[in-house]
Design a protein around this motif. Sequence first.
Motif, PDB file in Angstrom:
ATOM      1  N   ARG A 290       5.749   4.783  -3.423  1.00  0.00           N
ATOM      2  CA  ARG A 290       5.047   4.811  -4.705  1.00  0.00           C
ATOM      3  C   ARG A 290       3.590   4.393  -4.597  1.00  0.00           C
ATOM      4  N   ALA A 291       3.120   4.079  -3.381  1.00  0.00           N
ATOM      5  CA  ALA A 291       1.786   3.498  -3.230  1.00  0.00           C
ATOM      6  C   ALA A 291       0.982   4.193  -2.142  1.00  0.00           C
ATOM      7  N   THR A 292      -0.325   4.174  -2.329  1.00  0.00           N
ATOM      8  CA  THR A 292      -1.275   4.643  -1.322  1.00  0.00           C
ATOM      9  C   THR A 292      -2.253   3.510  -1.055  1.00  0.00           C
ATOM     10  N   VAL A 293      -2.445   3.188   0.208  1.00  0.00           N
ATOM     11  CA  VAL A 293      -3.394   2.146   0.598  1.00  0.00           C
ATOM     12  C   VAL A 293      -4.727   2.824   0.903  1.00  0.00           C
ATOM     13  N   ILE A 294      -5.735   2.533   0.098  1.00  0.00           N
ATOM     14  CA  ILE A 294      -7.074   3.095   0.297  1.00  0.00           C
ATOM     15  C   ILE A 294      -7.852   2.206   1.266  1.00  0.00           C
ATOM     16  N   SER A 295      -7.816   0.921   1.013  1.00  0.00           N
ATOM     17  CA  SER A 295      -8.385  -0.087   1.914  1.00  0.00           C
ATOM     18  C   SER A 295      -7.534  -1.333   1.712  1.00  0.00           C
ATOM     19  N   ALA A 296      -7.850  -2.385   2.440  1.00  0.00           N
ATOM     20  CA  ALA A 296      -7.009  -3.583   2.352  1.00  0.00           C
ATOM     21  C   ALA A 296      -6.991  -4.165   0.940  1.00  0.00           C
ATOM     22  N   ASP A 297      -8.047  -3.959   0.174  1.00  0.00           N
ATOM     23  CA  ASP A 297      -8.086  -4.518  -1.184  1.00  0.00           C
ATOM     24  C   ASP A 297      -8.081  -3.464  -2.291  1.00  0.00           C
ATOM     25  N   ILE A 298      -7.827  -2.204  -1.931  1.00  0.00           N
ATOM     26  CA  ILE A 298      -7.777  -1.121  -2.924  1.00  0.00           C
ATOM     27  C   ILE A 298      -6.507  -0.311  -2.707  1.00  0.00           C
ATOM     28  N   LEU A 299      -5.699  -0.209  -3.772  1.00  0.00           N
ATOM     29  CA  LEU A 299      -4.444   0.530  -3.695  1.00  0.00           C
ATOM     30  C   LEU A 299      -4.278   1.409  -4.927  1.00  0.00           C
ATOM     31  N   VAL A 300      -3.448   2.435  -4.770  1.00  0.00           N
ATOM     32  CA  VAL A 300      -2.998   3.225  -5.904  1.00  0.00           C
ATOM     33  C   VAL A 300      -1.489   3.054  -5.938  1.00  0.00           C
ATOM     34  N   ILE A 301      -0.976   2.445  -7.010  1.00  0.00           N
ATOM     35  CA  ILE A 301       0.457   2.188  -7.143  1.00  0.00           C
ATOM     36  C   ILE A 301       0.926   2.826  -8.446  1.00  0.00           C
ATOM     37  N   ASP A 302       1.895   3.707  -8.322  1.00  0.00           N
ATOM     38  CA  ASP A 302       2.419   4.437  -9.484  1.00  0.00           C
ATOM     39  C   ASP A 302       1.292   5.081 -10.285  1.00  0.00           C
ATOM     40  N   GLY A 303       0.293   5.613  -9.577  1.00  0.00           N
ATOM     41  CA  GLY A 303      -0.823   6.300 -10.222  1.00  0.00           C
ATOM     42  C   GLY A 303      -1.898   5.384 -10.771  1.00  0.00           C
ATOM     43  N   ARG A 304      -1.711   4.076 -10.679  1.00  0.00           N
ATOM     44  CA  ARG A 304      -2.696   3.110 -11.166  1.00  0.00           C
ATOM     45  C   ARG A 304      -3.644   2.733 -10.032  1.00  0.00           C
TER      46      ARG A 304
END
Length: 162
Positions: free
Chosen positions: A38-52
């Motif tokens: 359900r998640a994408t890691v963009i960088s260590a402090d930036i994520l996309v979780i459930d589209g958020r």
Amino acid sequence: MRFRSLLAAAALAAVAGCSPAKQSEADIADVQPSVGSRATVISADILVIDGRHLRLSNAFAPETIPDARCWAEAVAARQGISIVQRLVNNARTVSIEETGGKDEYDRAFALVTLDGLDLGQVLIDNGLAGRRTQELFNWCDPISRNAPGAPAVTALTGPPRL
């Protein structure tokens, strides 16, 4: 001959008992998929979780190439992403607590907890993020425990602490 028949019957019964039991739909529903699906890691402090689109509110991670200002920052960024990706892929639960405000790219600032671990704090404890302050830590400056927002120098000398 009769002994062989009994032995064969016993072996057949044992093999039949080894077949996997069918799971009920309730048992299957109880198995939680990993947060990684359900998640994408963009960088260590930036994520996309459930589209958020989220940015950690309590930690500031180094930038990756091409935005890194030096090789040390780029290496620390890759290491941070690797740890976050591993935590996300293995996590069964995620908690997101938006703390108010958004960054310059309209990502909500939030505390993200994976299986009870504060993701920002894990990064800080491992020297892979600084505390988010007014003055952000410069990853390319010489190491100094007195730099505002700097991670603990001892965090950089051992294996990751999770």
